[in-house]
Design a protein around this motif. Structure first.
Motif, PDB file in Angstrom:
ATOM      1  N   GLU A 617       0.857  -1.193   0.000  1.00  0.00           N
ATOM      2  CA  GLU A 617       0.000   0.000   0.000  1.00  0.00           C
ATOM      3  C   GLU A 617       0.890   1.239   0.000  1.00  0.00           C
ATOM      4  N   VAL A 618       0.546   2.179  -0.888  1.00  0.00           N
ATOM      5  CA  VAL A 618       1.228   3.471  -0.960  1.00  0.00           C
ATOM      6  C   VAL A 618       0.271   4.467  -1.603  1.00  0.00           C
ATOM      7  N   ALA A 619       0.303   5.663  -1.095  1.00  0.00           N
ATOM      8  CA  ALA A 619      -0.623   6.697  -1.637  1.00  0.00           C
ATOM      9  C   ALA A 619      -0.226   7.098  -3.041  1.00  0.00           C
ATOM     10  N   ASP A 620       1.062   7.245  -3.234  1.00  0.00           N
ATOM     11  CA  ASP A 620       1.529   7.710  -4.551  1.00  0.00           C
ATOM     12  C   ASP A 620       2.576   6.719  -5.029  1.00  0.00           C
ATOM     13  N   HIS A 621       2.224   5.922  -6.013  1.00  0.00           N
ATOM     14  CA  HIS A 621       3.151   4.897  -6.524  1.00  0.00           C
ATOM     15  C   HIS A 621       4.308   5.516  -7.286  1.00  0.00           C
ATOM     16  N   GLY A 622       4.195   6.729  -7.678  1.00  0.00           N
ATOM     17  CA  GLY A 622       5.265   7.346  -8.458  1.00  0.00           C
ATOM     18  C   GLY A 622       6.255   8.084  -7.621  1.00  0.00           C
ATOM     19  N   LEU A 623       6.106   8.029  -6.268  1.00  0.00           N
ATOM     20  CA  LEU A 623       6.980   8.824  -5.422  1.00  0.00           C
ATOM     21  C   LEU A 623       8.067   7.954  -4.762  1.00  0.00           C
ATOM     22  N   PHE A 624       7.715   6.711  -4.338  1.00  0.00           N
ATOM     23  CA  PHE A 624       8.685   5.848  -3.652  1.00  0.00           C
ATOM     24  C   PHE A 624       8.802   4.492  -4.387  1.00  0.00           C
ATOM     25  N   ALA A 625       9.998   3.953  -4.209  1.00  0.00           N
ATOM     26  CA  ALA A 625      10.271   2.624  -4.780  1.00  0.00           C
ATOM     27  C   ALA A 625      10.919   1.746  -3.712  1.00  0.00           C
ATOM     28  N   LEU A 626      10.568   0.445  -3.709  1.00  0.00           N
ATOM     29  CA  LEU A 626      11.093  -0.522  -2.728  1.00  0.00           C
ATOM     30  C   LEU A 626      11.924  -1.596  -3.458  1.00  0.00           C
ATOM     31  N   ASP A 627      13.176  -1.746  -2.988  1.00  0.00           N
ATOM     32  CA  ASP A 627      14.035  -2.789  -3.582  1.00  0.00           C
ATOM     33  C   ASP A 627      13.522  -4.169  -3.136  1.00  0.00           C
ATOM     34  N   THR A 630      16.601  -6.063  -1.096  1.00  0.00           N
ATOM     35  CA  THR A 630      17.295  -5.437   0.038  1.00  0.00           C
ATOM     36  C   THR A 630      16.346  -4.763   1.006  1.00  0.00           C
ATOM     37  N   GLY A 631      15.129  -4.447   0.596  1.00  0.00           N
ATOM     38  CA  GLY A 631      14.198  -3.746   1.464  1.00  0.00           C
ATOM     39  C   GLY A 631      14.460  -2.244   1.556  1.00  0.00           C
ATOM     40  N   GLN A 632      15.285  -1.727   0.666  1.00  0.00           N
ATOM     41  CA  GLN A 632      15.576  -0.291   0.684  1.00  0.00           C
ATOM     42  C   GLN A 632      14.428   0.490   0.031  1.00  0.00           C
ATOM     43  N   ILE A 633      14.086   1.610   0.694  1.00  0.00           N
ATOM     44  CA  ILE A 633      13.057   2.509   0.156  1.00  0.00           C
ATOM     45  C   ILE A 633      13.765   3.768  -0.337  1.00  0.00           C
ATOM     46  N   ARG A 634      13.585   4.073  -1.607  1.00  0.00           N
ATOM     47  CA  ARG A 634      14.211   5.228  -2.219  1.00  0.00           C
ATOM     48  C   ARG A 634      13.136   6.079  -2.915  1.00  0.00           C
ATOM     49  N   THR A 635      13.527   7.340  -3.089  1.00  0.00           N
ATOM     50  CA  THR A 635      12.621   8.262  -3.799  1.00  0.00           C
ATOM     51  C   THR A 635      12.785   8.060  -5.276  1.00  0.00           C
ATOM     52  N   LEU A 636      11.650   8.183  -5.981  1.00  0.00           N
ATOM     53  CA  LEU A 636      11.694   8.060  -7.444  1.00  0.00           C
ATOM     54  C   LEU A 636      11.893   9.426  -8.118  1.00  0.00           C
ATOM     55  N   ARG A 637      11.514  10.473  -7.395  1.00  0.00           N
ATOM     56  CA  ARG A 637      11.660  11.812  -7.948  1.00  0.00           C
ATOM     57  C   ARG A 637      11.797  12.797  -6.811  1.00  0.00           C
ATOM     58  N   SER A 638      12.048  14.044  -7.150  1.00  0.00           N
ATOM     59  CA  SER A 638      12.118  15.108  -6.141  1.00  0.00           C
ATOM     60  C   SER A 638      10.715  15.478  -5.693  1.00  0.00           C
ATOM     61  N   PHE A 639      10.628  15.932  -4.452  1.00  0.00           N
ATOM     62  CA  PHE A 639       9.317  16.324  -3.923  1.00  0.00           C
ATOM     63  C   PHE A 639       8.961  17.741  -4.431  1.00  0.00           C
ATOM     64  N   THR A 640       7.661  17.953  -4.529  1.00  0.00           N
ATOM     65  CA  THR A 640       7.139  19.275  -4.934  1.00  0.00           C
ATOM     66  C   THR A 640       6.308  19.836  -3.790  1.00  0.00           C
ATOM     67  N   GLU A 641       5.918  21.061  -3.960  1.00  0.00           N
ATOM     68  CA  GLU A 641       5.131  21.710  -2.910  1.00  0.00           C
ATOM     69  C   GLU A 641       3.757  21.083  -2.767  1.00  0.00           C
TER      70      GLU A 641
END
Length: 858
Positions: A617-627, A630-641
């Motif tokens: 479950e994630v609110a925005d699938h285009g914002l975070f990615a899960l390896d 490894t279980g690492q959570i990384r950003t897919l893009r820069s955050f906006t206002e």
């Protein structure tokens, strides 16, 4: 007398004077020379030197013409005018020249001219014994009646010898005999005459003809002789009875000789003539009826003929009386016994009789134990009845002859083993020494009875079994099997587990039980791999013999892991039954920024402990990615206002078991301003710097200890391999298809690094056998000679050592990665997590060392 002697002397003197005067007158005109030679000398033999004997010089002989006057016997001699020697012209035979004259003289007249002289030469030819005496008739016969009285004289023929004197016949000799002697009468010039004289009366029946040899011998040295044969026929008078030619008759006859065969011929003779000398033969009047049934006599020839079959075993000899009588008017009879000896033939085969026999003999019987007594009977005699017994094959028995003839004992000659052979069909061969030999055979069966001399033997030693955890209590896990080569009660086997004080606590912890009849082993409770990975116990197999024999075997049990543990979330930490964490990140981070890392642990090993991460479950699938790994959570893009300040991520962690187990973690990501993030980061960094030095120090000590323990385990392994026996070493050689893996592994990641936890796996050389229990493994028995094991010991140990070294290197790299990752930890929670993971690594190393040592001891 005295008056006449002077007168006689005057007359003698006158004659002597006259002779001297005549000689002197004769010598004035001639000289007399005398020579002597032996008859038969060769031509050219010198007789004498005339010139020397006459006193003449040699050179004058030829001038004066010395020669032998013709008319004299010059043909035998000649004079050599050169040397004056008289030579023989030809060989002279005295017997031809002088015949039987005692003196043989040849007178020669030698003439010398200018002046004329005549000389007389006399050559005496001496006799040589060159002739032997001879008789004019070589054989002649005389007749003398056997009734003539002794003293009869008969003149015999004289021998002639051309030689004279002592070389003529000097004596006569008669061959030795009992009836005649020889007398010699001397008649002067006629020589000596032999006369035969009868000494005693002759017997025609004893000797019809007497043969004598008369010898005439001259006086030469050596002497020569001549012989003549004299045959004297004795005239008959009828005065004799029949006489058998032999004093005793004895004949050997083979038994079973065909009827009608002539076994002997008796001969009798009667010296009389005519009907008085004709004989007939018959059996004596006292011969019994059995002999008359077996034999008959031909009346004309005297042949004894067989009428019935002869059997040596019935009678060995017969004495038969034979009667010979002549055909005279008053017959004369003579009896003679004939001994007939029957010769034994080898016509009876030996007969074998077993007089005493123990049909069964225990296998532990001592050497020399008597099994049976046999007797052999052969009706023949001598060598034909001499019997030799033997076995026709190699058996652990021998025939021992007894003090009685043809009695034997069958005794054991080598140890018996019923397990190798329980029944012996022994064939006894009895062979006599006859020609041709006869043979009999007899077979007996000897049973070897069992004694409890074999311990139970397990089909494998040791046993190694692999059992999955969570087994059903009370269900058979595996079974051991033992066999006993004995029979009956001696081979009935019962099983029990060997329990001692040291092992009671362990065995009671997993409650093992064994079926005493079939060796099936069951556990009364389930195994848990995470609690117990391997254990060992011993099973004893005992037979029911008296006394009972037993054997034990070591059973090694390895617990196999199942996927019965769900993943445990290590970070974020769990509270109230759920794992939830809050991460704050600056709003101005770039794409790919590491937000956090979800860490999880699974107590299972291998694929059961391999974890995969997924974002549920994630609110925005285009914002975070899960390896995923490894279980690492990384950003897919820069955050906006316009992006929300807080984001909730639900992460699912599941393993790779057949029935996958999972756990969930919730990560709340809060976006904060950069200044707040930096302040929080500085506080964490200060706290971390204070703790880093102490933690790293302890981790390094732990790493060194693990390394030392690992090296010690390798040294212990090599020492135990070298001290193993030949059989133990050969049983655990690697199979051709073995891949070398000794452990399971747990993989996980921390940050950008990947880690693997290594744990024990199955033992080397074990093989699953179909048809047995599902988890039963049988160790293949590959026994080899000691020299082969010693030669292959280093190749056997070297692969294992290489595997351990590779594992150690891999583990060392994993620990280094943990340390490096530890240096990059940002908060206290992650620090505790890494310490926990590192301690798990150390625990797995210690487990592996324990498993290696256990496998090596097996």
């Amino acid at each position: 007398m005295e008056r006449k002697r002077p007168g006689a002397s005057k007359d003698e003197l006158r004659w002597i004077a006259f002779i001297v005067v005549v000689i002197l007158v004769w010598s004035s005109a001639s000289a007399q020379i005398r020579y002597s030679i032996a008859e038969g000398v060769n031509e050219g033999t010198a007789v004498g030197n005339i010139a020397k004997d006459l006193g003449l010089e040699k050179n004058t002989l030829k001038e004066r013409g010395c020669r032998i006057v013709e008319g004299s016997s010059e043909s035998f001699f000649h004079v050599d005018q050169n040397d004056g020697i008289l030579y023989v012209d030809r060989i002279i035979d005295r017997e031809k020249v002088c015949e039987r004259n005692i003196a043989c003289l040849i007178n020669l007249k030698t003439v010398l001219e200018n002046p004329l002289e005549i000389h007389y030469v006399t050559v005496e030819i001496q006799d040589v014994n060159d002739h032997a005496p001879s008789f004019s008739v070589k054989q002649y016969r005389l007749e003398i009646s056997e009734s003539v009285l002794p003293g009869l004289r008969l003149q015999l023929q004289a021998a002639h010898d051309p030689d004279v004197g002592q070389f003529s016949v000097q004596e006569y000799k008669l061959s030795p005999n009992n009836h005649f002697r020889l007398e010699v009468k001397d008649r002067g010039k006629e020589g000596k005459i032999p006369i035969l004289v009868l000494l005693k009366t002759l017997d025609r029946e004893t000797k019809k003809i007497h043969k004598l040899l008369l010898s005439a011998i001259d006086g030469g040295k050596p002497s020569k002789s001549g012989t003549a044969e004299i045959f004297i026929d004795v005239l008959d008078v009828n005065d004799n009875m029949p006489v058998f030619n032999e004093d005793t008759y004895s004949v050997l006859v083979n038994e079973n000789t065909p009827t009608g065969t002539t076994i002997v011929k008796v001969n009798a003779s009667d010296l009389d003539e005519g009907s008085n000398g004709e004989l007939i033969y018959s059996l004596g009047s006292n011969v019994n009826h059995r002999i008359r049934e077996l034999f008959r006599v031909d009346p004309n020839t005297g042949e004894i003929i067989i009428q019935d079959v002869l059997d040596f075993e019935s009678e060995e000899s017969y004495e038969i009386d034979i009667q010979a009588s002549d055909k005279g008017s008053a017959p004369l009879r003579t009896d003679k016994s004939v001994l007939v000896k029957i010769v034994d033939l080898n016509d009876n085969a030996p007969q074998i009789e077993v007089t005493s026999f123990s049909k069964a003999i225990t296998e532990d019987a001592r050497l020399g134990t008597t099994v049976a007594l046999i007797s052999v009977i052969d009706k023949d005699s001598g060598l034909n009845g001499k019997v030799i017994c033997s076995f026709n094959e190699e058996v652990p028995f021998k025939l021992s002859p007894s003090t009685h003839d043809n009695m034997y004992s069958i005794i054991t000659k080598s140890p018996l083993d019923r397990e190798k052979q329980a029944i012996y069909d022994v064939t006894i061969v009895a062979k006599d020494a006859g020609t041709p030999s006869l043979t009999s055979v007899k077979s007996i069966t000897i049973i070897v009875s069992d004694v409890n001399d074999n311990r139970p033997e397990f089909s494998a030693n040791p046993y190694t079994f692999y059992v999955t955890e969570n087994n059903l209590p009370g269900v058979s896990l595996f079974s051991v099997r033992a066999s006993d080569h004995d029979e009956g009660e001696n081979s009935h086997i019962s099983y029990h587990i060997l329990r001692d004080e040291k092992e009671n606590s362990k065995l009671s912890s997993y409650s093992l039980n064994i079926n005493s009849d079939n060796g099936e082993i069951l556990a009364l409770k389930s195994f848990d791999f995470e609690t117990l990975k391997t254990f060992q116990f011993q099973v004893v197999a005992s037979d029911s013999g008296t006394p009972s024999l037993s054997n034990n075997v070591t059973v090694n049990v390895f617990i196999l892991d199942q996927n019965d543990n769900a993943p445990v979330i290590l970070y974020p930490l769990s509270s109230n039954g759920s794992a939830q964490g809050v991460e704050e990140i600056p709003r101005n981070v770039n794409a790919g920024h590491l937000v956090t890392k979800v860490r999880a642990y699974d107590a299972d090993i291998g694929y059961n402990g391999w974890l995969l991460f997924s974002l549920q479950e994630v609110a925005d699938h285009g914002l975070f990615a899960l390896d995923r790994y490894t279980g690492q959570i990384r950003t897919l893009r820069s955050f906006t206002e316009t992006d929300e300040a807080e984001h909730k991520l639900l992460i699912l962690v599941k393993d790779n078991g057949n029935v996958s187990l999972s756990a969930t973690a919730t990560v709340i990501v809060k976006l904060v301003e950069p200044k707040e993030a930096f302040a929080a980061s500085d506080v964490k960094s200060a706290t971390k710097d204070d703790e880093d030095s102490n933690v790293i120090f302890y981790l390094m000590i732990t790493l060194g200890a693990v390394s030392v323990l690992f090296l010690i385990s390798i040294i212990v392994l090599i020492a135990m391999q070298c001290s193993k026996s030949t059989d133990d070493t050969s049983k655990y050689l690697q199979k051709a298809d073995y891949d070398g893996t000794l452990c399971h592994s747990i993989q996980y990641r921390s940050g950008d690094r990947k880690y693997m936890l290594v744990g024990p796996r199955m033992s080397i050389g074990s093989t699953i056998v179909s048809g047995s229990h599902a988890n039963t493994l049988v160790m293949p028995d590959r026994r080899r000679p000691p020299e082969e094991v010693s030669n292959n010991l280093l190749p056997c140990i070297l692969p294992q050592v290489m595997i351990f070294v590779i594992q150690f290197q891999f583990q060392f790299n994993s620990i280094q990665s943990l340390l490096a990752d530890f240096m990059s930890i940002k908060n206290e929670t992650e620090t505790h997590t890494h310490i926990y993971l590192f301690l798990m690594v150390v625990k797995l190393d210690l487990d592996r060392i324990s498993t290696m040592t256990s496998n090596t001891s097996v």
